[in-house]
Design a protein around this motif. Structure first.
Motif, PDB file in Angstrom:
ATOM      1  N   GLY A 308      37.937  34.538  28.853  1.00  0.00           N
ATOM      2  CA  GLY A 308      39.399  34.586  28.779  1.00  0.00           C
ATOM      3  C   GLY A 308      39.898  35.962  28.365  1.00  0.00           C
ATOM      4  O   GLY A 308      40.900  36.452  28.896  1.00  0.00           O
ATOM      5  N   ILE A 309      39.187  36.593  27.427  1.00  0.00           N
ATOM      6  CA  ILE A 309      39.562  37.951  27.011  1.00  0.00           C
ATOM      7  C   ILE A 309      39.355  38.918  28.167  1.00  0.00           C
ATOM      8  O   ILE A 309      40.166  39.819  28.400  1.00  0.00           O
ATOM      9  N   PHE A 310      38.263  38.713  28.933  1.00  0.00           N
ATOM     10  CA  PHE A 310      38.035  39.574  30.102  1.00  0.00           C
ATOM     11  C   PHE A 310      39.192  39.471  31.088  1.00  0.00           C
ATOM     12  O   PHE A 310      39.679  40.492  31.601  1.00  0.00           O
ATOM     13  N   LEU A 311      39.650  38.259  31.363  1.00  0.00           N
ATOM     14  CA  LEU A 311      40.756  38.088  32.306  1.00  0.00           C
ATOM     15  C   LEU A 311      42.021  38.772  31.786  1.00  0.00           C
ATOM     16  O   LEU A 311      42.757  39.410  32.558  1.00  0.00           O
ATOM     17  N   LYS A 312      42.255  38.657  30.475  1.00  0.00           N
ATOM     18  CA  LYS A 312      43.432  39.301  29.897  1.00  0.00           C
ATOM     19  C   LYS A 312      43.340  40.816  30.013  1.00  0.00           C
ATOM     20  O   LYS A 312      44.310  41.489  30.390  1.00  0.00           O
ATOM     21  N   GLU A 313      42.170  41.377  29.707  1.00  0.00           N
ATOM     22  CA  GLU A 313      42.003  42.827  29.764  1.00  0.00           C
ATOM     23  C   GLU A 313      41.977  43.324  31.214  1.00  0.00           C
ATOM     24  O   GLU A 313      42.439  44.437  31.501  1.00  0.00           O
ATOM     25  N   ALA A 314      41.445  42.496  32.133  1.00  0.00           N
ATOM     26  CA  ALA A 314      41.482  42.881  33.546  1.00  0.00           C
ATOM     27  C   ALA A 314      42.924  42.924  34.042  1.00  0.00           C
ATOM     28  O   ALA A 314      43.311  43.837  34.788  1.00  0.00           O
ATOM     29  N   GLY A 315      43.735  41.962  33.630  1.00  0.00           N
ATOM     30  CA  GLY A 315      45.151  41.990  33.989  1.00  0.00           C
ATOM     31  C   GLY A 315      45.860  43.190  33.394  1.00  0.00           C
ATOM     32  O   GLY A 315      46.719  43.805  34.051  1.00  0.00           O
ATOM     33  N   HIS A 316      45.489  43.529  32.156  1.00  0.00           N
ATOM     34  CA  HIS A 316      46.060  44.717  31.521  1.00  0.00           C
ATOM     35  C   HIS A 316      45.679  45.974  32.308  1.00  0.00           C
ATOM     36  O   HIS A 316      46.517  46.863  32.516  1.00  0.00           O
ATOM     37  N   TYR A 317      44.414  46.033  32.759  1.00  0.00           N
ATOM     38  CA  TYR A 317      43.982  47.194  33.545  1.00  0.00           C
ATOM     39  C   TYR A 317      44.790  47.314  34.833  1.00  0.00           C
ATOM     40  O   TYR A 317      45.237  48.408  35.201  1.00  0.00           O
ATOM     41  N   LEU A 318      44.983  46.207  35.533  1.00  0.00           N
ATOM     42  CA  LEU A 318      45.725  46.248  36.789  1.00  0.00           C
ATOM     43  C   LEU A 318      47.170  46.695  36.570  1.00  0.00           C
ATOM     44  O   LEU A 318      47.740  47.420  37.390  1.00  0.00           O
ATOM     45  N   SER A 319      47.752  46.273  35.441  1.00  0.00           N
ATOM     46  CA  SER A 319      49.122  46.715  35.144  1.00  0.00           C
ATOM     47  C   SER A 319      49.156  48.215  34.862  1.00  0.00           C
ATOM     48  O   SER A 319      50.120  48.904  35.225  1.00  0.00           O
TER      49      SER A 319
END
Length: 697
Positions: A308-319
């Motif tokens: 779940g943290i990976f998905l959050k940080e991946a979304g942050h990276y894309l932003s």
């Protein structure tokens, strides 16, 4: 007849040669469209001297822009204070020591203008502009079009993250220069190998590889990509000669020589002497980053990490990726990726590898908590992936220019994209009036009594104080103890050697954390004041606000009116405030953390005034705290309560609404709203607020 046969033979050879060239173009270009693109590129080739002129103009332009936005003094960016101090004093920075950066920074610190911090900041701008220059020549190798190459280089130059690290002392500007230089030398080597020419590129490549490793360890993540290019380009034939292997090893080892600086300089015990690597064991610990975990980004890597943290940080990276070169560049990046896939698969797979390694794969490797501070640290390691994105945009421009009737569109886009990135990102990253860190360090030292001990938490605050004491020579009577290092044996030995009597004798080696701090405080009783640079809530040692620091009191003591007035004079009149202190004007985490410390100082003072029943003075302090940190729910709640006590009901309702929006406890907010409405005689609203405080539907 012989001449005719000869003529026919020559003509046939010419036709065969032309067919061979066309076949080669098709192989490289991926069909007719690729052939047209290659033809267009060759038509735009310029003499080498003109290319150098264009490159020089790009270097000068980017350097001037960076100079316009450059931090004028010590920057609040993460490790800037420590790196500047290490450079100016020829010290040793945090692991892996950054010897090449420190030695080069020491040379820049000798420039004859402004202060040492500005000179080392200027080094970042210089290295970044050099990276832009090398990137331009790299793009010429890829696109053979000077306009698209210049546009791509400037697009990356003004991408948000790279722009930001170019304006203050940071190791990543030099790191990106090495990344771009290694890729450029690899392409040069590949092209020279195709011509079967004796070349200097591999020799310079191996020396640069060693030199880059003496600066930043993440360059090792390029190794699989470089090996892929060596194999796919059949460059390994050069390495088959024993003489070449020996030369490569010698040059690579020569690039690592800056590491000798660490033990040699540690023997002189400079002010910044992280790990004291004067012996072999300490040297290895520093170079391998053993204190952080050699294969970890930080000591907290992996703790409570999840998918779940990976998905959050991946979304942050894309932003983050979406805003680097402005959203306008995203379609060109997507088109460029497709074009590269069709045109040259080797470059496509290499670019995809570089992109994924320094984005999603790096997130998995780092495994940092999904907190704002760690995300701010992580962002700087994404820079090579942003480089790939800029190159993809350049490829997209080339794909459009190869289409009929679209060259004008490509020309316009090549001019607009870097200009848009510059205009959009300049205001987000500029530090030209940023004195936040240097003012903080001076203000804190102004608050400490003679011979005091100051416990400091946080990288930016400790770096600011380190610079003020070691470079500016301020308050040498104050002993600064960095809380995050107190458990390190080398740091304790250093304190005992430099500050006799500061650490009580007989403290067991396994005494750590709060227990160690208590021992130090107990040993200082009657010898001098003890402070923290942040509010403390510990029954073992009560504290009182003294501006930006908290003074440790004797058990049973509390705040007095005189102490509160002295703290208010410091915060309101005696401190130096230069530049902007509005949190809305700062778009980076580290600057907001310093502003938060000012906000906490006002908040703590407000609590002490409230404890003395001075509601109006408490309200003023809470209002000042909101000016520095307007989204702190605890501050907003106290401000709202004070406004209720002062019968400022309209302001109180607005403040409590902001508190709720900032994540404050809904129960406390609605309880206070109920009191507010009851005092105004609005019974129904008061009952509704009570129901919501209880959680009733």
């Amino acid at each position: 007849m012989a001449r005719g046969e000869s003529s026919v033979g020559v003509e046939q050879e010419g036709v065969e040669e032309e067919c061979g060239r066309e076949e080669e173009k098709k192989k490289r270009g991926g069909g007719t469209r690729g052939s047209e693109q290659m033809s267009m590129k060759e038509g735009h080739r310029l003499p080498r001297g003109i290319n150098w002129l264009y490159g020089g103009l790009l270097w000068a332009f980017s350097l001037v822009v960076y100079g316009m936005a450059l931090s004028p003094s010590l920057s609040s960016q993460s490790d800037s204070g420590e790196l500047v101090t290490a450079a100016v004093t020829a010290g040793i920075a945090h692991p892996p020591g950054y010897p090449l950066y420190t030695m080069t920074g020491h040379l820049f610190s000798k420039l004859p203008f402004l202060d040492g911090a500005f000179r080392v900041n200027l080094m970042s701008a210089f290295f970044s502009s050099m990276a832009v220059l090398v990137l331009f020549f790299l793009c010429l190798r890829l696109f053979a079009n000077p306009l698209v190459s210049a546009s791509t280089a400037l697009l990356f130059a003004f991408s948000r993250a790279f722009f930001r690290i170019s304006l203050s002392a940071e190791v990543f500007s030099l790191h990106l220069l090495f990344v771009v230089l290694l890729l450029y030398l690899m392409l040069c080597w590949k092209d020279a190998s195709g011509r079967h020419a004796v070349t200097w590129e591999p020799y310079l490549f191996f020396f640069t590889a060693g030199l880059s490793l003496s600066h930043h360890h993440t360059v090792l993540l390029l190794a699989p990509l470089l090996l892929y290019f060596i194999i796919s380009g059949r460059l390994f034939t050069w390495l088959m000669a024993p003489r070449n292997i020996a030369a490569a090893l010698v040059l690579f080892a020569a690039g690592l020589l800056p590491y000798l600086y660490l033990p040699l300089r540690a023997a002189s015990d400079p002010p910044v002497n992280w790990g004291n690597p004067r012996d072999w064991e300490a040297f290895v610990r520093v170079v391998t980053r053993a204190g952080y975990g050699s294969l970890s980004l930080a000591t907290v890597s992996g703790s409570s990490w999840s998918f779940g943290i990976f998905l959050k940080e991946a979304g942050h990276y894309l932003s983050l990726l979406a805003v680097q070169c402005t959203p306008m560049a995203l379609p060109f990046m997507a088109l460029g990726a497709v074009s590269c896939w069709k045109r040259e698969r080797t470059l496509f797979w290499g670019g995809l590898f570089l992109f994924l390694v320094f984005s999603l794969a790096f997130i998995v490797w780092a495994r940092l908590p999904a907190e704002e501070g760690y995300l701010a640290v992580l962002e700087r390691f994404f820079l090579p992936s942003y480089l790939v994105a800029a190159l993809a945009a350049g490829e997209g421009l080339m794909a459009i220019s190869a289409l009929r009737n679209c060259r004008t569109v490509a020309l316009g886009a090549a001019l607009v994209l870097p200009c848009a990135a510059l205009l959009m990102n300049f205001g987000m990253v500029t530090r030209r009036s940023d004195y936040l860190a240097i003012d903080y360090g001076r203000n804190v030292l102004r608050s400490v009594g003679n011979g005091g001990i100051l416990f400091v938490s946080g990288d930016v605050p400790s770096s600011a104080l380190l610079y003020c004491q070691s470079v500016e020579g301020l308050r040498g009577d104050v002993t600064v103890l960095v809380e995050g290092l107190l458990d390190s044996p080398w740091y304790r030995r250093q304190l005992a050697r430099r500050h006799k009597g500061i650490l009580p004798e007989g403290i067991p080696a396994d005494t750590r954390g709060r227990a160690f701090i208590l021992k130090v405080i107990e040993g200082r009783q009657g010898k001098g004041p003890v402070y923290f640079n942040h509010p403390v809530s510990d029954s073992a040692f009560p504290v009182v606000s003294q501006g930006l620091v908290s003074l440790v009191l004797k058990p049973g003591e509390g705040p007095s009116r005189e102490q509160c007035e002295a703290a208010e004079r410091l915060l309101g009149h005696e401190y130096q405030y230069r530049g902007c202190y509005d949190e809305k004007k700062f778009h980076d985490y580290f600057s907001r953390e310093l502003l938060r410390l000012y906000g906490l100082a006002w908040y703590s003072l407000g609590l002490e005034w409230a404890q003395l029943d001075q509601v109006r003075r408490a309200y003023r302090c809470f209002s000042e705290a909101c000016r520095f940190e307007g989204r702190n729910a605890a501050v907003l709640l106290k401000k709202g309560q004070a406004e209720i006590e002062l019968a400022l009901y309209g302001e109180a309702e607005k403040t409590l609404g902001e508190c709720l929006a900032s994540g404050g406890s809904s129960r406390e907010v609605f309880m206070n709203l109920a009191v507010l409405y009851a005092r105004q005689g609005q019974v129904e609203k008061a009952r509704e607020a009570l129901r919501r405080a209880r959680g009733d539907p």
